[in-house]
Design a protein around this motif. Sequence first.
Motif, short mmCIF file in Angstrom:
data_model
loop_
_atom_site.label_atom_id
_atom_site.label_comp_id
_atom_site.label_asym_id
_atom_site.label_seq_id
_atom_site.Cartn_x
_atom_site.Cartn_y
_atom_site.Cartn_z
N SER A 149 -5.43 -2.30 -5.46
CA SER A 149 -6.04 -1.41 -4.02
C SER A 149 -6.12 -3.26 -2.97
O SER A 149 -5.49 -3.05 -1.44
CB SER A 149 -7.17 -1.73 -3.94
N HIS A 150 -6.18 -4.22 -3.88
CA HIS A 150 -6.18 -5.84 -3.10
C HIS A 150 -4.85 -6.01 -2.58
O HIS A 150 -4.83 -6.23 -1.14
CB HIS A 150 -6.17 -6.87 -3.72
N LEU A 151 -3.77 -5.07 -3.14
CA LEU A 151 -2.32 -5.57 -3.09
C LEU A 151 -1.99 -4.67 -1.38
O LEU A 151 -1.47 -4.78 -0.22
CB LEU A 151 -1.08 -5.34 -4.10
N ALA A 152 -2.68 -3.33 -1.44
CA ALA A 152 -2.27 -2.43 -0.59
C ALA A 152 -3.47 -3.36 0.83
O ALA A 152 -2.87 -2.79 1.73
CB ALA A 152 -2.63 -0.74 -0.61
N ASP A 153 -4.13 -3.33 0.72
CA ASP A 153 -4.80 -3.97 1.87
C ASP A 153 -4.98 -5.25 2.66
O ASP A 153 -4.13 -5.09 4.06
CB ASP A 153 -6.26 -4.53 1.51
N SER A 154 -3.88 -5.76 1.62
CA SER A 154 -3.11 -7.43 2.30
C SER A 154 -1.74 -6.96 2.91
O SER A 154 -1.81 -6.81 4.20
CB SER A 154 -2.52 -7.79 1.00
N LEU A 155 -1.27 -5.80 2.55
CA LEU A 155 0.27 -5.64 3.17
C LEU A 155 -0.09 -4.13 4.28
O LEU A 155 0.36 -4.78 5.69
CB LEU A 155 1.01 -3.92 2.76
N LYS A 156 -1.50 -4.26 5.10
CA LYS A 156 -1.86 -3.69 6.21
C LYS A 156 -2.02 -4.58 6.87
O LYS A 156 -2.35 -4.39 8.26
CB LYS A 156 -3.34 -2.28 5.24
N LEU A 157 -2.81 -5.68 6.62
CA LEU A 157 -2.39 -6.79 7.99
C LEU A 157 -1.10 -7.23 7.73
O LEU A 157 -1.53 -8.15 8.98
CB LEU A 157 -3.79 -7.61 6.90
N GLU A 158 -0.19 -6.52 7.54
CA GLU A 158 1.54 -7.32 8.04
C GLU A 158 1.62 -7.17 9.06
O GLU A 158 3.08 -6.99 9.17
CB GLU A 158 2.29 -7.39 6.56
N ARG A 217 15.35 -7.78 8.44
CA ARG A 217 14.99 -8.16 6.94
C ARG A 217 14.76 -8.88 5.69
O ARG A 217 14.70 -8.03 4.96
CB ARG A 217 17.04 -8.35 6.83
N ALA A 218 14.94 -9.70 6.09
CA ALA A 218 14.59 -10.95 5.39
C ALA A 218 12.62 -10.53 5.32
O ALA A 218 12.19 -11.31 4.34
CB ALA A 218 14.43 -12.03 6.23
N ARG A 219 12.59 -9.99 6.00
CA ARG A 219 10.66 -9.82 6.70
C ARG A 219 10.50 -8.68 5.58
O ARG A 219 9.19 -8.77 4.91
CB ARG A 219 10.33 -9.88 7.82
N LEU A 220 11.13 -7.93 5.37
CA LEU A 220 11.10 -6.20 4.90
C LEU A 220 11.20 -6.52 3.82
O LEU A 220 10.90 -6.32 2.56
CB LEU A 220 12.00 -5.26 5.41
N ASP A 221 12.60 -7.97 3.14
CA ASP A 221 12.34 -8.48 1.89
C ASP A 221 11.64 -8.85 1.36
O ASP A 221 10.72 -8.25 -0.05
CB ASP A 221 13.91 -8.26 1.45
N HIS A 222 10.74 -9.79 1.97
CA HIS A 222 9.37 -10.36 1.18
C HIS A 222 8.52 -9.30 1.38
O HIS A 222 7.69 -8.90 0.00
CB HIS A 222 9.27 -11.11 2.97
#
Length: 415
Positions: free
Chosen positions: A34-43, A123-128
């Motif tokens: 859940s923490h990981l999913a929330d982190s990705l929402k802020l990107e 592409r680098a940011r998507l890979d990250h």
Amino acid sequence: MEMDSLPNGTAASPGPTLGPAPTAAGPPPSSKLSHLADSLKLEHQFLRVPFEYYKKTIRANHRVVEKEISAVINGVSEAADKNDMSSDDAVNHLSSLVSRLQGLKRKLEEGSKTEHLQAQRCRARLDHLESADVESLSEWNNTRVNRILVDYMLRMSYYDTAVKLAESRNIQDLVDIDVFQEAKKVIEALQNKDVGPALAWCAENKSRLKKSKSKFEFQLRLQEFIELVRAENNFIAITYARKYLAPWGTTHMKELQRVFVTVAYKSTTECATYKVLFEPKQWDYLVDQFKQEFCKLYGMTLEPLLNIYLQAGLSALKTPYCYDDDCTKEDPLSQEGFRKLALPLPYSKQHHSKLVCYITKELMDTENPPQVLPNGYVYSSKALEEMARKNDGKITCPRTGFICNYTDLVKAYIS
């Protein structure tokens, strides 16, 4: 984070083993997922900025091609329409067109390289983002903290420090240094009271600024008019107004009327309505306005990401007690910088009250229970025991001066 593997069988059981014992890794905790999913929402900004910069480069290259090709076609048409052109003139004319096309080829090659580098950055940011998982969450979060720090430094104009941090952490493709370098030129020019680079930036992004109903170019034109009035070049100022300010008359007439009156009042006026137009802070206002327009153009947050993340944490800590003079030093909101950040935030909702000792500023709980004095005031056991030990069993209330024996105290229970 490595998960401990569980042996499939009893480790103490005798007998030969036919191979390595199979292991079974448990599923990652749902809280971490859940923490990981929330982190990705802020990107959102992390991907939006390089993509907008990529699109801008493509549009700029496209405009160059259209301009050069149109000029070459017009040149060929002119040569074809001239029946009296000598062979030498024709050769020279065609040579100039060939040179122009060769120049266009070089520009296209450079533009193609730039586009390729920017596509690689996307592409680098998507890979990250795709590399983020529960196992490497700690390392991924460390990288994000470095990105946030670089973003803050760039917004605060600490460009050299931002570059060094990005290089030391090898995150050049994950930060927007080149985008902010573009803003740096405009900001430095405005700080030196030069609107030229800012007007060039407005012309370059005219369609998008118009779509967002931006007034930035209008404000720049007003300031340039004011500077002409300050220099007492009234005739040039009036000519400038007819050429550049008149088109804004249908939508900004009141502001134009106010500025035009400065021709009569001049820069030495003491009239507060017009004196403020000549103050140096008008340039600071233009810098702030440019930063806002720049952030909107690239889809950035108006506030630095560092401030946003800090405010998210402070919102859970903010209580009325935090702003008292006797707030404990362990509370982040005891510091003026954090208080300023938390000022627009609402107070956090506390489902359970927390009792803090007036003397020690420490939390009162089952290990440090509260005790009630005969006068009704409550303090922690730790503070009262220390006071009794130093004063032969006597307790003095620090608020009222009431004195009693330690044996007179009554233990309170937190429910």
